[in-house]
Design a protein around this motif. Structure first.
Motif, PDB file in Angstrom:
ATOM      1  N   UNK A  37      -9.972  -4.448   3.330  1.00 48.08           N
ATOM      2  CA  UNK A  37     -11.053  -4.104   3.149  1.00 48.08           C
ATOM      3  C   UNK A  37     -11.343  -2.928   3.625  1.00 48.08           C
ATOM      4  N   UNK A  38     -11.860  -1.845   2.788  1.00 52.44           N
ATOM      5  CA  UNK A  38     -12.669  -0.604   3.095  1.00 52.44           C
ATOM      6  C   UNK A  38     -13.936  -0.883   2.417  1.00 52.44           C
ATOM      7  N   UNK A  39     -14.745  -0.921   3.272  1.00 53.91           N
ATOM      8  CA  UNK A  39     -16.113  -1.462   2.947  1.00 53.91           C
ATOM      9  C   UNK A  39     -16.150  -2.876   2.125  1.00 53.91           C
ATOM     10  N   UNK A  40     -16.465  -2.739   0.698  1.00 53.98           N
ATOM     11  CA  UNK A  40     -16.408  -4.056   0.124  1.00 53.98           C
ATOM     12  C   UNK A  40     -14.980  -3.747  -0.891  1.00 53.98           C
ATOM     13  N   UNK A  41     -14.337  -2.734  -0.805  1.00 54.82           N
ATOM     14  CA  UNK A  41     -13.158  -2.691  -1.744  1.00 54.82           C
ATOM     15  C   UNK A  41     -11.831  -3.132  -1.040  1.00 54.82           C
ATOM     16  N   UNK A  42     -11.169  -3.856  -2.153  1.00 54.48           N
ATOM     17  CA  UNK A  42      -9.666  -4.308  -1.338  1.00 54.48           C
ATOM     18  C   UNK A  42      -8.847  -2.836  -1.494  1.00 54.48           C
ATOM     19  N   UNK A  43      -8.097  -2.773  -0.595  1.00 53.77           N
ATOM     20  CA  UNK A  43      -7.044  -1.512  -0.519  1.00 53.77           C
ATOM     21  C   UNK A  43      -5.612  -1.985   0.148  1.00 53.77           C
ATOM     22  N   UNK A  44      -4.665  -1.399  -0.581  1.00 55.17           N
ATOM     23  CA  UNK A  44      -3.304  -1.500  -0.242  1.00 55.17           C
ATOM     24  C   UNK A  44      -2.621  -0.406   0.138  1.00 55.17           C
ATOM     25  N   UNK A  45      -1.912  -0.177   1.379  1.00 56.59           N
ATOM     26  CA  UNK A  45      -1.178   0.841   1.803  1.00 56.59           C
ATOM     27  C   UNK A  45       0.072   0.771   1.071  1.00 56.59           C
ATOM     28  N   UNK A  46       0.355   2.129   0.286  1.00 50.04           N
ATOM     29  CA  UNK A  46       1.619   2.122  -0.661  1.00 50.04           C
ATOM     30  C   UNK A  46       2.945   1.626   0.201  1.00 50.04           C
ATOM     31  N   UNK A  47       3.199   1.964   1.204  1.00 52.11           N
ATOM     32  CA  UNK A  47       4.310   1.680   2.191  1.00 52.11           C
ATOM     33  C   UNK A  47       4.170   0.253   2.388  1.00 52.11           C
ATOM     34  N   UNK A  48       3.331  -0.475   2.665  1.00 55.18           N
ATOM     35  CA  UNK A  48       3.314  -1.932   2.718  1.00 55.18           C
ATOM     36  C   UNK A  48       3.449  -2.601   1.347  1.00 55.18           C
ATOM     37  N   UNK A  49       3.168  -1.955   0.336  1.00 58.07           N
ATOM     38  CA  UNK A  49       3.482  -2.829  -1.008  1.00 58.07           C
ATOM     39  C   UNK A  49       5.125  -2.482  -1.272  1.00 58.07           C
ATOM     40  N   UNK A  50       5.701  -1.435  -0.889  1.00 63.42           N
ATOM     41  CA  UNK A  50       7.084  -1.128  -1.105  1.00 63.42           C
ATOM     42  C   UNK A  50       7.747  -1.974  -0.006  1.00 63.42           C
ATOM     43  N   UNK A  51       7.309  -2.326   1.023  1.00 65.91           N
ATOM     44  CA  UNK A  51       8.040  -2.804   1.989  1.00 65.91           C
ATOM     45  C   UNK A  51       8.056  -4.447   1.512  1.00 65.91           C
ATOM     46  N   UNK A  52       6.920  -4.863   1.039  1.00 64.52           N
ATOM     47  CA  UNK A  52       6.634  -6.279   0.679  1.00 64.52           C
ATOM     48  C   UNK A  52       7.693  -6.483  -0.451  1.00 64.52           C
ATOM     49  N   UNK A  53       7.646  -5.615  -1.671  1.00 64.55           N
ATOM     50  CA  UNK A  53       8.518  -5.673  -2.486  1.00 64.55           C
ATOM     51  C   UNK A  53      10.045  -5.820  -2.144  1.00 64.55           C
ATOM     52  N   UNK A  54      10.373  -4.993  -1.267  1.00 59.93           N
ATOM     53  CA  UNK A  54      11.873  -5.110  -0.788  1.00 59.93           C
ATOM     54  C   UNK A  54      12.192  -6.331  -0.335  1.00 59.93           C
ATOM     55  N   UNK A  55      11.251  -6.819   0.460  1.00 61.07           N
ATOM     56  CA  UNK A  55      11.644  -8.235   1.092  1.00 61.07           C
ATOM     57  C   UNK A  55      11.420  -9.500   0.193  1.00 61.07           C
ATOM     58  N   UNK A  56      10.570  -9.304  -1.185  1.00 62.94           N
ATOM     59  CA  UNK A  56      10.665 -10.268  -2.037  1.00 62.94           C
ATOM     60  C   UNK A  56      11.319 -10.183  -3.247  1.00 62.94           C
ATOM     61  N   UNK A  57      12.213  -9.379  -3.327  1.00 67.53           N
ATOM     62  CA  UNK A  57      13.016  -8.820  -4.352  1.00 67.53           C
ATOM     63  C   UNK A  57      14.522  -9.502  -4.143  1.00 67.53           C
ATOM     64  N   UNK A  58      14.876 -10.259  -5.211  1.00 65.65           N
ATOM     65  CA  UNK A  58      16.354 -11.021  -5.375  1.00 65.65           C
ATOM     66  C   UNK A  58      17.168 -10.053  -5.893  1.00 65.65           C
ATOM     67  N   UNK A  59      18.247  -9.708  -5.485  1.00 69.80           N
ATOM     68  CA  UNK A  59      19.433  -9.088  -6.169  1.00 69.80           C
ATOM     69  C   UNK A  59      20.159 -10.199  -7.361  1.00 69.80           C
ATOM     70  N   UNK A  60      20.060  -9.974  -8.675  1.00 66.04           N
ATOM     71  CA  UNK A  60      20.818 -10.904  -9.514  1.00 66.04           C
ATOM     72  C   UNK A  60      22.083 -10.713  -9.668  1.00 66.04           C
TER      73      UNK A  60
END
Length: 60
Positions: A37-60
């Motif tokens: 949170x930044x004040x009352x607002x939720x925020x995501x770091x771009x790099x954290x979203x990218x890292x999370x996506x890499x960890x949670x993406x399965x190669x088909x």
């Protein structure tokens, strides 16, 4: 130091292609990208979203 953009819930929703409510549900379960949170607002770091996506993406 690298500038790491902060994304809103709407930004992450559009990027991941999931509803905003899904992000709120993931936050409550502790399963989504790291968020803070930044004040009352939720925020995501771009790099954290990218890292999370890499960890949670399965190669088909």
């Amino acid at each position: 130091m690298r500038h790491d953009p902060l994304w809103t819930v709407d930004d992450v929703s559009r990027y991941l292609g999931v509803p905003v409510q899904t992000l709120y549900d993931w936050r409550l379960k502790g399963t989504g990208p790291p968020v803070f949170k930044v004040g009352r607002h939720l925020r995501y770091r771009e790099s954290a979203v990218m890292e999370w996506l890499e960890r949670h993406t399965a190669v088909a």
